[in-house]
Write a protein that holds these residues in place. Sequence first.
Motif, PDB file in Angstrom:
ATOM      1  N   GLU A 209       3.310  56.108  51.067  1.00 36.11           N
ATOM      2  CA  GLU A 209       3.977  57.340  50.636  1.00 36.11           C
ATOM      3  C   GLU A 209       5.442  57.361  51.056  1.00 36.11           C
ATOM      4  OE1 GLU A 209       1.379  60.178  52.390  1.00 36.11           O
ATOM      5  OE2 GLU A 209      -0.025  60.195  50.680  1.00 36.11           O
ATOM      6  N   ALA A 210       5.706  56.885  52.267  1.00 40.03           N
ATOM      7  CA  ALA A 210       7.093  56.823  52.743  1.00 40.03           C
ATOM      8  C   ALA A 210       7.894  55.810  51.926  1.00 40.03           C
ATOM      9  CB  ALA A 210       7.115  56.446  54.226  1.00 40.03           C
ATOM     10  N   ALA A 211       7.262  54.679  51.605  1.00 36.01           N
ATOM     11  CA  ALA A 211       7.940  53.650  50.826  1.00 36.01           C
ATOM     12  C   ALA A 211       8.237  54.136  49.413  1.00 36.01           C
ATOM     13  CB  ALA A 211       7.082  52.392  50.786  1.00 36.01           C
ATOM     14  N   LEU A 338       7.252  48.139  47.646  1.00 44.19           N
ATOM     15  CA  LEU A 338       8.121  49.302  47.453  1.00 44.19           C
ATOM     16  C   LEU A 338       9.309  49.251  48.409  1.00 44.19           C
ATOM     17  CD1 LEU A 338       5.383  52.077  47.113  1.00 44.19           C
ATOM     18  CD2 LEU A 338       6.915  51.310  45.297  1.00 44.19           C
ATOM     19  N   GLU A 339       9.043  48.870  49.643  1.00 47.05           N
ATOM     20  CA  GLU A 339      10.120  48.782  50.634  1.00 47.05           C
ATOM     21  C   GLU A 339      11.158  47.743  50.233  1.00 47.05           C
ATOM     22  OE1 GLU A 339       7.209  50.030  54.401  1.00 47.05           O
ATOM     23  OE2 GLU A 339       7.726  47.933  54.022  1.00 47.05           O
ATOM     24  N   SER A 340      10.682  46.618  49.748  1.00 46.29           N
ATOM     25  CA  SER A 340      11.580  45.550  49.312  1.00 46.29           C
ATOM     26  C   SER A 340      12.432  45.995  48.131  1.00 46.29           C
ATOM     27  CB  SER A 340      10.757  44.310  48.939  1.00 46.29           C
ATOM     28  OG  SER A 340      11.591  43.278  48.485  1.00 46.29           O
ATOM     29  N   LEU A 341      11.818  46.688  47.193  1.00 45.82           N
ATOM     30  CA  LEU A 341      12.553  47.175  46.023  1.00 45.82           C
ATOM     31  C   LEU A 341      13.589  48.216  46.424  1.00 45.82           C
ATOM     32  CD1 LEU A 341      12.989  47.329  42.978  1.00 45.82           C
ATOM     33  CD2 LEU A 341      11.104  48.996  42.860  1.00 45.82           C
ATOM     34  N   ALA A 342      13.221  49.111  47.318  1.00 46.03           N
ATOM     35  CA  ALA A 342      14.148  50.151  47.767  1.00 46.03           C
ATOM     36  C   ALA A 342      15.384  49.526  48.407  1.00 46.03           C
ATOM     37  CB  ALA A 342      13.456  51.087  48.753  1.00 46.03           C
ATOM     38  N   THR A 343      15.178  48.547  49.247  1.00 48.25           N
ATOM     39  CA  THR A 343      16.301  47.864  49.914  1.00 48.25           C
ATOM     40  C   THR A 343      17.200  47.192  48.873  1.00 48.25           C
ATOM     41  OG1 THR A 343      15.022  47.486  51.926  1.00 48.25           O
ATOM     42  CG2 THR A 343      16.938  46.075  51.575  1.00 48.25           C
TER      43      THR A 343
END
Length: 352
Positions: A209-211, A338-343
């Motif tokens: 959810e955070a990601a 998701l974290e990788s995409l956000a970065t």
Amino acid sequence: MLPSRPTVSSAGPRARISRRGLLSAGGALGLGAALAACGDSGGSKDSESPGKAAGWSFKDDRGKTVKKDSTPKNVVAYVGAASALYDFGVECVGVFGPTKLKNGKPDVQAGRMDVDKVEIIGNAWGEFNLEKYAGLQPDVLVTTMNVSPTLWYIPEESAKKIEAVAPSVGILTGKTSLTGVIDRFGELAASLGADLKAKKVTDAKQRFEAAAESVRQAAKTAKAKKLKVMAVSATADMFYVGTPEDFTDLRYYRELGVDIVTPQKVLDGGFFEELSWEKADQYEADVLLVDKRTGNLQHEDLMKSKPTWAKLPAAKAGQIVAWYNEPQFSHAGIAPLLESLATALQDAKKVA
């Protein structure tokens, strides 16, 4: 994912899956006895627990309800399904599909499973060892579906024999909601005895959810920079552009606000547009999601071997993100993506 049973032209983006290892006549010898033994085992198990009134049942995404006298213990699954179940707390006894690399290390599709602790009854397209399968005395087989009711990675030639050993459960993972798929695997895992309130599971959901929120915020930044993202698979012969309509992860990214390129001439089965390498620059993109599955060419190789790739603005800028388009459909599996995409979205510059 491409629809089941890839054609010669569509097999490329599916991970260059091999057609070797189809069951030979010799491999089928003794199968009848193995099936019979499996059937006898199932009967004895049922007779040992006649008092279990409710039993076990699960309605899959074909609308088919599978029923057993007791909760299945021996679960055999396609590697993508097995890895999702593993993240929810269910360990399978056997798997099929890309599980181990030639060097013995886990394939990317195996996720966090210990591939040395499961029986691999097939490691590539067309490989499904019926004797090994029957020997595991499976209670149920679980696999995914790109399009219902076709079960993914089940060889058409032996589908009836496989179904005769144990009932099957199909979970739809193509052209549908990503969070819905995760929920379905959670429901299946819970029915098989997993504790969805376990800290490992709830922590993974919170991370997911955070990601997702981080991608939503990064997408706003990307929109201000007018960034376009394109998902691709690369083989020696062809260049494929993924469509967000069909891939559940791309559909979800788009829901979070990411501007994803939509190809115009998608293959009849959906999922990709197929282009020659001469037309690799047909669509403009600032960030490239590159298919990470085994058998697909990666950025470093492409920079050396494909001049048209090296000329793409995103490739020249190194704005590349690994694309796991057959991910582990679990919160634990999707959160890192998701974290990788956000970065990547936060750091990317407008280059196209």
